[in-house]
Design an enzyme around this catalytic site. Structure first.
Site, mmCIF file in Angstrom:
data_model
loop_
_atom_site.group_PDB
_atom_site.id
_atom_site.type_symbol
_atom_site.label_atom_id
_atom_site.label_comp_id
_atom_site.label_asym_id
_atom_site.label_seq_id
_atom_site.Cartn_x
_atom_site.Cartn_y
_atom_site.Cartn_z
ATOM 1 N N GLU A 22 0.905 -1.088 -0.008
ATOM 2 C CA GLU A 22 0.033 -0.098 0.132
ATOM 3 C C GLU A 22 0.728 1.419 0.069
ATOM 4 O O GLU A 22 0.802 2.257 -0.696
ATOM 5 C CB GLU A 22 -1.010 0.029 1.329
ATOM 6 C CG GLU A 22 -1.628 -1.109 1.200
ATOM 7 C CD GLU A 22 -2.875 -1.050 2.590
ATOM 8 O OE1 GLU A 22 -3.757 -0.493 2.381
ATOM 9 O OE2 GLU A 22 -2.035 -1.358 3.675
ATOM 10 N N ILE A 72 -5.328 5.157 8.410
ATOM 11 C CA ILE A 72 -6.062 6.299 8.051
ATOM 12 C C ILE A 72 -6.621 7.216 9.253
ATOM 13 O O ILE A 72 -6.943 8.264 9.354
ATOM 14 C CB ILE A 72 -7.296 6.109 7.293
ATOM 15 C CG1 ILE A 72 -8.252 4.943 7.786
ATOM 16 C CG2 ILE A 72 -6.761 5.504 5.939
ATOM 17 C CD1 ILE A 72 -9.274 4.415 6.734
ATOM 18 N N LYS A 99 -10.706 4.617 2.459
ATOM 19 C CA LYS A 99 -9.699 4.129 1.541
ATOM 20 C C LYS A 99 -10.812 3.218 0.536
ATOM 21 O O LYS A 99 -11.544 2.456 1.027
ATOM 22 C CB LYS A 99 -9.091 3.021 2.399
ATOM 23 C CG LYS A 99 -8.031 2.438 1.615
ATOM 24 C CD LYS A 99 -6.940 1.433 2.310
ATOM 25 C CE LYS A 99 -6.098 2.203 3.164
ATOM 26 N NZ LYS A 99 -5.227 1.341 3.681
#
Length: 117
Positions: A22, A72, A99
């Protein structure tokens, strides 16, 4: 009377994620922010100085989204702190960071965190 400014589903390509993949490849994110404050002066005068410029809110969110984080939740915390520090006239707010393609093997629209203050 309560008054709000909202930026809804603003899209960013960023490098947030707990996994190395990621952090390298990145992902699409959507951010919604809603802040409450009194902009009666802008309603009466039609003058930008009587309100918070939503372009400044966008710039603040973009600056925080540009800083990679593993979580996040951490991104959301930074955005809220920055909004509160930059615009002390904000009475309350709401933030959602989504996301769009989380690393979960399941059909879904997104994974998100939400903060109200």
């Amino acid at each position: 009377m309560k008054s709000y400014i909202s930026l809804e589903d603003v899209r960013f390509y960023a490098y947030h994620g707990a996994y190395e993949q990621e952090q390298c490849v990145g992902n699409w994110f959507e951010v919604t922010v809603r802040v409450q404050y009194d902009f009666t002066d802008a309603m009466d005068t039609d003058n930008l100085e009587g309100t918070i410029d939503y372009g400044q809110i966008y710039d603040l969110v973009k600056a925080e989204m540009d800083i990679p984080s593993k979580l996040i939740e951490h991104v959301a915390g930074r955005i809220v702190k920055s909004l509160r520090r930059t615009f002390p006239e904000i009475k309350s707010g709401y933030l959602k960071v989504s996301k769009m393609k989380p690393p979960i093997n399941a059909p879904m629209h997104c994974a998100a965190v939400e903060v109200e203050w």
